[in-house]
Design a protein around this motif. Structure first.
Motif, PDB file in Angstrom:
ATOM      1  N   SER A 125     -15.349  27.778 -18.349  1.00 23.62           N
ATOM      2  CA  SER A 125     -16.450  27.374 -19.227  1.00 23.62           C
ATOM      3  C   SER A 125     -16.929  28.574 -20.017  1.00 23.62           C
ATOM      4  O   SER A 125     -16.735  29.727 -19.613  1.00 23.62           O
ATOM      5  N   TRP A 126     -17.547  28.277 -21.164  1.00 26.24           N
ATOM      6  CA  TRP A 126     -18.059  29.333 -22.037  1.00 26.24           C
ATOM      7  C   TRP A 126     -19.294  28.813 -22.750  1.00 26.24           C
ATOM      8  O   TRP A 126     -19.320  27.675 -23.236  1.00 26.24           O
ATOM      9  N   PHE A 170     -18.254  20.293 -10.112  1.00 30.73           N
ATOM     10  CA  PHE A 170     -17.056  20.214 -10.958  1.00 30.73           C
ATOM     11  C   PHE A 170     -16.787  21.477 -11.774  1.00 30.73           C
ATOM     12  O   PHE A 170     -15.882  21.496 -12.596  1.00 30.73           O
ATOM     13  N   GLY A 171     -17.576  22.526 -11.549  1.00 28.65           N
ATOM     14  CA  GLY A 171     -17.229  23.832 -12.082  1.00 28.65           C
ATOM     15  C   GLY A 171     -17.695  24.141 -13.489  1.00 28.65           C
ATOM     16  O   GLY A 171     -17.511  25.264 -13.955  1.00 28.65           O
ATOM     17  N   ILE A 172     -18.288  23.183 -14.191  1.00 29.03           N
ATOM     18  CA  ILE A 172     -18.764  23.428 -15.548  1.00 29.03           C
ATOM     19  C   ILE A 172     -20.267  23.189 -15.590  1.00 29.03           C
ATOM     20  O   ILE A 172     -20.736  22.083 -15.309  1.00 29.03           O
ATOM     21  N   ALA A 173     -21.011  24.235 -15.915  1.00 26.17           N
ATOM     22  CA  ALA A 173     -22.465  24.123 -15.974  1.00 26.17           C
ATOM     23  C   ALA A 173     -22.896  23.278 -17.170  1.00 26.17           C
ATOM     24  O   ALA A 173     -22.185  23.179 -18.174  1.00 26.17           O
ATOM     25  N   CYS A 174     -24.080  22.676 -17.033  1.00 24.42           N
ATOM     26  CA  CYS A 174     -24.670  21.868 -18.112  1.00 24.42           C
ATOM     27  C   CYS A 174     -23.716  20.761 -18.562  1.00 24.42           C
ATOM     28  O   CYS A 174     -23.555  20.491 -19.757  1.00 24.42           O
ATOM     29  N   LEU A 175     -23.090  20.122 -17.598  1.00 26.81           N
ATOM     30  CA  LEU A 175     -22.077  19.114 -17.898  1.00 26.81           C
ATOM     31  C   LEU A 175     -22.653  17.952 -18.692  1.00 26.81           C
ATOM     32  O   LEU A 175     -22.063  17.505 -19.683  1.00 26.81           O
ATOM     33  N   HIS A 196     -22.532  33.646 -21.734  1.00 31.44           N
ATOM     34  CA  HIS A 196     -21.982  33.674 -20.377  1.00 31.44           C
ATOM     35  C   HIS A 196     -20.794  32.722 -20.257  1.00 31.44           C
ATOM     36  O   HIS A 196     -20.662  31.760 -21.000  1.00 31.44           O
ATOM     37  N   GLY A 197     -19.945  33.039 -19.290  1.00 26.43           N
ATOM     38  CA  GLY A 197     -18.781  32.200 -19.045  1.00 26.43           C
ATOM     39  C   GLY A 197     -18.330  32.300 -17.607  1.00 26.43           C
ATOM     40  O   GLY A 197     -18.803  33.150 -16.834  1.00 26.43           O
ATOM     41  N   ARG A 198     -17.402  31.396 -17.242  1.00 28.16           N
ATOM     42  CA  ARG A 198     -16.807  31.382 -15.909  1.00 28.16           C
ATOM     43  C   ARG A 198     -15.295  31.393 -16.040  1.00 28.16           C
ATOM     44  O   ARG A 198     -14.731  30.649 -16.859  1.00 28.16           O
ATOM     45  N   TRP A 199     -14.665  32.223 -15.218  1.00 29.09           N
ATOM     46  CA  TRP A 199     -13.211  32.333 -15.238  1.00 29.09           C
ATOM     47  C   TRP A 199     -12.673  32.245 -13.815  1.00 29.09           C
ATOM     48  O   TRP A 199     -13.272  32.792 -12.878  1.00 29.09           O
TER      49      TRP A 199
END
Length: 404
Positions: free
Chosen positions: A323-324, A130-135, A214-217
């Protein structure tokens, strides 16, 4: 120590070695609430039952296995069972198996805890579905809103809310779980090291000092879809070429800033035909640096370079944060206490995110690293020797004994 091992690895890892193998990528693909990860969840419940632990699943899909009566001020340890696509055998499961083994050894020695103790298996640590770590930990702590989580969509168009229902959870109950969080007096996560720190130090075990920001874009490059044979090169607005130049810009930006890291590891080309000029390309950026400010500055530089690269091809780009996670500095008193209890083992920073890092904003948290002799992670080449895994179990057992 022979009772811990089977086929040259921890027996628990050997038990799950056939689950979720990825024939195309190599390694393992075990994504939250899909077949392989559900099989691992069932395995964990059975394995915990073997040593008399009482298992429950919380509102966010995290699994708790309690040694004794659940209660406040609990010492909690554990990790995750999901993986990145084509990941290694140790990232996540090593911490879960080591927790089971450490508690089993304490039980065999006749040790009786004086405070509650639990193993915690977090849902969707890697964010691969689902694209978000440590959900699971983000939902528990409130770092991720329930409405946003329910609306997340996987590659097959399944929302997280729909997947939760299929897994037996009520999506209406997703979200901040103060009751669960307040039971944790202290959390310690054992994890295979994802880097070369312990190789260079010649040590089997270390404690964590910090985690990079860290983050995801998601970058969506838009051009003009067209015919591959009928469109002259000079007439094209090809988002694939623009995206390729954007990836090189990412590399250039991070390389110019010592200590920063930036990666494009996933792309989606629309419509994806061999004889079709694409109409759009999605690319996912992972960017990391020691501080929040450095990571944001890196993103700003990447965005400027990407805008320029894309414009050269007559395309446009939209950048959306998915995510950030800000930088984490683990409690120095706890870190030093654990290091001393283990004979003065080193303290190492890490560029990898972890559930322990999410929890650190809410409860005292710490990490143990076990040496990875390849220095490679998120890959089938990820590894830890049997001797080092045993050293990790012994270290965790020693810490639990002092804490309980």
């Amino acid at each position: 120590m022979s009772e811990l091992l089977a086929d040259g690895m921890l027996a628990g890892l050997d038990e799950i070695a056939g689950t979720g193998r990825d024939a195309r990528r190599g390694g393992y693909s075990r994504h939250v609430w899909q077949a392989a990860e559900l099989e691992l969840r069932a395995w964990f419940v059975e394995r915990a039952g073997r040593i008399g632990l009482d298992v429950e699943t919380d509102r966010n899909g995290n699994i708790w296995a309690w040694w004794g009566t659940p209660g406040p001020d609990a010492v909690v340890t554990g990790s995750h069972l999901d993986s990145v696509p084509g990941g290694g055998a140790y990232d996540g499961p090593l911490g879960v198996v080591s927790a089971l083994d450490a508690i089993a050894r304490l039980q065999a020695a006749g040790f009786t805890p004086s405070r509650p103790c639990a193993i915690l298996v977090f849902a969707e640590e890697e964010g691969s579905r689902f694209g978000i770590a440590c959900l699971g930990s983000r939902l528990m702590t409130g770092a991720l809103g329930a409405d946003r989580a329910r609306a997340l969509v996987d590659a097959d168009g399944v929302t997280l809310a729909e997947a939760a229902v299929r897994a037996g959870l009520d999506p209406a109950h997703l979200g901040t779980d103060r009751e669960a969080l307040e039971r944790i007096g202290l959390f310690v996560e054992l994890h295979v090291e994802q880097g070369r720190g312990l190789i260079d130090l010649g040590q089997p075990v270390a404690v964590a000092s910090s985690i990079l920001a860290h983050g995801r874009w998601r970058l969506t490059v838009t051009g003009q879809g067209n015919h591959a044979g009928a469109t002259l090169m000079a007439d094209r607005r090809d988002p694939m070429v623009a995206a390729a130049r954007a990836v090189l810009a990412v590399q250039d930006a991070a390389s110019a800033r010592p200590g920063t890291r930036a990666t494009v590891g996933r792309m989606n080309i629309v419509p994806g035909g061999t004889n079709v000029i694409a109409s759009s390309v999605q690319a996912w950026l992972d960017a990391r640096a020691e501080t929040d400010e450095e990571t944001r500055a890196l993103l700003g530089e990447i965005t400027a370079l990407v805008d320029e690269a894309v414009a050269e091809n007559g395309c446009s780009v939209a950048v959306v944060e998915e995510s950030w996670a800000g930088s984490v500095h683990f409690d120095p008193e706890l870190r030093d206490r654990f290091s001393a209890a283990l004979g003065g083992v080193p303290a190492l920073p890490t560029g990898a995110g972890h559930d322990a890092g999410v929890l650190a904003a809410s409860v005292p948290s710490a990490m143990l690293f076990v040496r990875n002799p390849t220095g490679i992670s998120h890959s089938p080449e990820e590894f830890a020797t049997a001797d080092d895994c045993v050293a990790g179990v012994e270290a965790l057992e020693k810490l639990l004994r002092t804490l309980l």
